[in-house]
Design a protein around this motif. Structure first.
Motif, PDB file in Angstrom:
ATOM      1  N   GLY A 291      -0.670  24.535  -7.083  1.00 55.16           N
ATOM      2  CA  GLY A 291      -0.088  23.235  -7.421  1.00 55.16           C
ATOM      3  C   GLY A 291       1.331  23.092  -6.912  1.00 55.16           C
ATOM      4  N   ALA A 292       2.127  24.152  -7.055  1.00 54.12           N
ATOM      5  CA  ALA A 292       3.502  24.112  -6.557  1.00 54.12           C
ATOM      6  C   ALA A 292       3.528  23.927  -5.052  1.00 54.12           C
ATOM      7  CB  ALA A 292       4.235  25.402  -6.942  1.00 54.12           C
ATOM      8  N   ALA A 293       2.654  24.653  -4.339  1.00 52.91           N
ATOM      9  CA  ALA A 293       2.592  24.536  -2.883  1.00 52.91           C
ATOM     10  C   ALA A 293       2.167  23.132  -2.470  1.00 52.91           C
ATOM     11  CB  ALA A 293       1.622  25.575  -2.324  1.00 52.91           C
ATOM     12  N   SER A 294       1.163  22.612  -3.137  1.00 57.91           N
ATOM     13  CA  SER A 294       0.679  21.277  -2.810  1.00 57.91           C
ATOM     14  C   SER A 294       1.719  20.211  -3.139  1.00 57.91           C
ATOM     15  CB  SER A 294      -0.618  20.987  -3.577  1.00 57.91           C
ATOM     16  OG  SER A 294      -1.614  21.924  -3.241  1.00 57.91           O
ATOM     17  N   GLY A 295       2.429  20.387  -4.243  1.00 55.19           N
ATOM     18  CA  GLY A 295       3.469  19.433  -4.616  1.00 55.19           C
ATOM     19  C   GLY A 295       4.580  19.384  -3.594  1.00 55.19           C
ATOM     20  N   ALA A 296       4.986  20.545  -3.096  1.00 54.17           N
ATOM     21  CA  ALA A 296       6.032  20.579  -2.073  1.00 54.17           C
ATOM     22  C   ALA A 296       5.610  19.803  -0.836  1.00 54.17           C
ATOM     23  CB  ALA A 296       6.361  22.020  -1.701  1.00 54.17           C
ATOM     24  N   VAL A 297       4.365  20.027  -0.397  1.00 51.04           N
ATOM     25  CA  VAL A 297       3.872  19.314   0.782  1.00 51.04           C
ATOM     26  C   VAL A 297       3.789  17.814   0.506  1.00 51.04           C
ATOM     27  CG1 VAL A 297       1.862  19.006   2.283  1.00 51.04           C
ATOM     28  CG2 VAL A 297       2.654  21.309   1.710  1.00 51.04           C
ATOM     29  N   ALA A 298       3.345  17.435  -0.680  1.00 55.39           N
ATOM     30  CA  ALA A 298       3.251  16.018  -1.028  1.00 55.39           C
ATOM     31  C   ALA A 298       4.623  15.343  -0.955  1.00 55.39           C
ATOM     32  CB  ALA A 298       2.646  15.853  -2.419  1.00 55.39           C
ATOM     33  N   GLY A 299       5.649  16.030  -1.434  1.00 59.12           N
ATOM     34  CA  GLY A 299       6.990  15.455  -1.375  1.00 59.12           C
ATOM     35  C   GLY A 299       7.507  15.335   0.039  1.00 59.12           C
ATOM     36  N   LEU A 300       7.219  16.333   0.863  1.00 59.26           N
ATOM     37  CA  LEU A 300       7.631  16.275   2.264  1.00 59.26           C
ATOM     38  C   LEU A 300       6.937  15.126   2.980  1.00 59.26           C
ATOM     39  CD1 LEU A 300       7.493  20.124   2.857  1.00 59.26           C
ATOM     40  CD2 LEU A 300       9.566  18.727   2.968  1.00 59.26           C
ATOM     41  N   VAL A 301       5.675  14.913   2.648  1.00 62.46           N
ATOM     42  CA  VAL A 301       4.937  13.787   3.225  1.00 62.46           C
ATOM     43  C   VAL A 301       5.560  12.463   2.790  1.00 62.46           C
ATOM     44  CG1 VAL A 301       2.741  12.537   3.159  1.00 62.46           C
ATOM     45  CG2 VAL A 301       2.757  15.023   3.441  1.00 62.46           C
ATOM     46  N   ALA A 302       5.813  12.327   1.497  1.00 61.19           N
ATOM     47  CA  ALA A 302       6.283  11.049   0.956  1.00 61.19           C
ATOM     48  C   ALA A 302       7.641  10.646   1.518  1.00 61.19           C
ATOM     49  CB  ALA A 302       6.342  11.130  -0.566  1.00 61.19           C
ATOM     50  N   ILE A 303       8.519  11.611   1.753  1.00 59.86           N
ATOM     51  CA  ILE A 303       9.867  11.261   2.221  1.00 59.86           C
ATOM     52  C   ILE A 303       9.911  11.049   3.725  1.00 59.86           C
ATOM     53  CG2 ILE A 303      10.689  13.601   2.667  1.00 59.86           C
ATOM     54  CD1 ILE A 303      12.618  10.652   1.030  1.00 59.86           C
TER      55      ILE A 303
END
Length: 464
Positions: A291-303
């Protein structure tokens, strides 16, 4: 006339048009700045590193019998798109405009793409350096799609799909948004580093691929556990590291705007990691490394679309909310709808990229980037409308054309491996190899689905 003959005829016409096209030189002007050039060379190398990082990120999430197939697909894409980009891809995406829809073939084979700056795109770096920086985006985009059809697409079909998709989907969309004369660029749509061009396109294409190919044989029947989460976490670290080149490099100069993009990128990634973990903790009772790994990628995508247009405080909101909604899309929406997006390419990139594009229309400010525009919070509701149109157009175009490409490919070669090959694993059935030749049939593929409290420990174990 047979399909093969029609294809050969189309290629012949295409080549004839390319040969007869009047060579168009790039719009030269400006003076090469060695600092900017060095910065873009390093940024290009960082973005290139992201695709091997993605291979590790995805590779750790599949079962051990399929890990080499993911690594092979990412490596093949690096090679395939590197050649396609020089031959015709760059010309279609960034070449002299034709009808606001596509670049001409005037730069076929990098004709006119030389060592002088291109005044239209970057006036202080060699044109070839700009072209290579953009190549790295063209490489990672189809690589992102592989997460949606992991463990079930035949390698020949994958190769044909990739080259067609890069040419017919990525190159036109890149021209619309980034190319001089592209109609979405002319309309005023903002996409600093690829929210629309990279992430929406890859995410939506991934969803279409997952729906067309159907579920994996064991989906919903057996637990499909990640085989090596440390590998996934390492891949996340490489992605986060490379993303600084992805976003900060998109300033195309070593300047304050690049610094702002660097800050907003890191801030959003951190906020999204916390946002995903918070939602996961509430839903399943435990925060996970995946979840932490996926969350980091999600934030990088969103910004990504907003990195050079928003403040660090806005990045906190974009990242935090992006991590939360991406987690919900994976843990709730995917489960309810029942589609098998193997490694959540759509859940992270399609959803995250869509949110990022819309958020750009809300939070963008000319105080950060005078070349951009003010968003809704700064009194300009029109930008939000443009960003919404950008999202709708990208979704529709990518979904329809990707579906068409898959149907064409299926006429030439089967898309999906046989049941026997899927059971054996793609590493052996497609490549004749094994990542762990001494491991035998490890128990990793058949671990119990729940822990002692009946809590699902990994999101892949949520079964309808």
């Amino acid at each position: 006339m047979k399909l093969k003959q029609l294809g050969l005829l189309a290629v012949a016409f295409w080549l004839a048009g390319a040969i007869l096209a009047r060579p168009a030189l790039a719009a030269t002007g400006g003076t090469i700045d060695t600092g900017d050039t060095a910065f873009l060379l390093v940024a290009s190398a960082l973005v290139m590193l992201m695709t091997p990082g993605l291979a590790l990120f995805y590779g750790g999430m599949v079962r051990q019998k399929n890990v080499l197939s993911i690594l092979m697909q990412c490596l093949a894409i690096v090679a395939l798109i590197s050649v396609q980009w020089v031959l015709w891809g760059y010309s279609l995406a960034f070449g002299p405009d034709r009808g606001h829809l596509i670049g001409s073939l005037s730069w076929l084979g990098f004709r006119g793409v030389g060592l002088e700056p291109n005044a239209d795109y970057a006036a202080t770096i060699p044109h070839q350096v700009f072209a290579m920086f953009q190549l790295m985006f063209a490489i990672i985009t189809p690589a992102l799609i592989t997460g949606s059809f992991a463990e079930r697409m035949r390698f020949p079909a994958f190769l044909l799909f990739t080259i067609l998709w890069a040419t017919v989907v990525y190159d036109p969309l890149a021209h619309w948004v980034w190319g001089m004369g592209g109609w979405l660029r002319e309309l005023g749509a903002l996409d600093f580093a690829g929210g629309t061009v990279v992430h929406i396109s890859a995410g939506v294409a991934g969803l279409v691929c997952a729906l067309v190919l159907g579920r994996r044989r064991d989906y919903g029947r057996l637990p499909l556990l990640p085989h090596n989460l440390p590998m996934t976490v390492l891949g996340t670290a490489l992605l986060w590291f490379g993303w600084f080149g992805f976003n900060a490099g998109s300033a195309l100069a070593a300047n304050g705007l690049a610094g702002n993009a660097f800050v907003t990128t890191n801030t959003a990634a951190g906020a999204a990691t916390l946002g995903w973990l918070a939602v996961e903790w509430l839903l399943h009772g435990k925060p996970t490394a995946l979840g932490a790994a996926s969350g980091a990628v999600a934030g990088l995508v969103a910004i990504t679309p907003a990195a050079g247009f928003v403040t660090p405080l806005a990045a906190l909101v974009i990242g935090g909310f992006g991590g939360a909604i991406c987690c919900l899309s994976v843990a709730v929406v995917k489960v309810k709808l029942g589609y098998d997006d193997s490694l959540d390419a759509f859940g992270c990139h399609g959803v995250g990229g869509t949110w990022g594009a819309i958020a750009t229309g809300i939070f963008a400010t000319r105080a950060v980037n005078p070349a951009g525009a003010d968003g809704l919070l700064y009194g300009n509701a029109r930008l939000l409308g443009i960003q919404l149109l950008d999202v709708v157009v990208a979704w529709a175009f990518v979904a329809v054309v990707t579906y068409g490409i898959l149907k064409v490919v299926s006429l030439l070669t089967p898309l999906r491996v046989t049941a026997e090959d899927e059971e054996a694993g793609l590493d052996f059935s497609q490549h004749g190899e094994s990542a762990y030749p001494d491991a035998g049939l490890a128990a990793l593929d058949v671990v119990p689905a729940v822990d002692g409290k009946g809590v699902v420990p990994q999101r892949e174990l949520v079964i309808n």
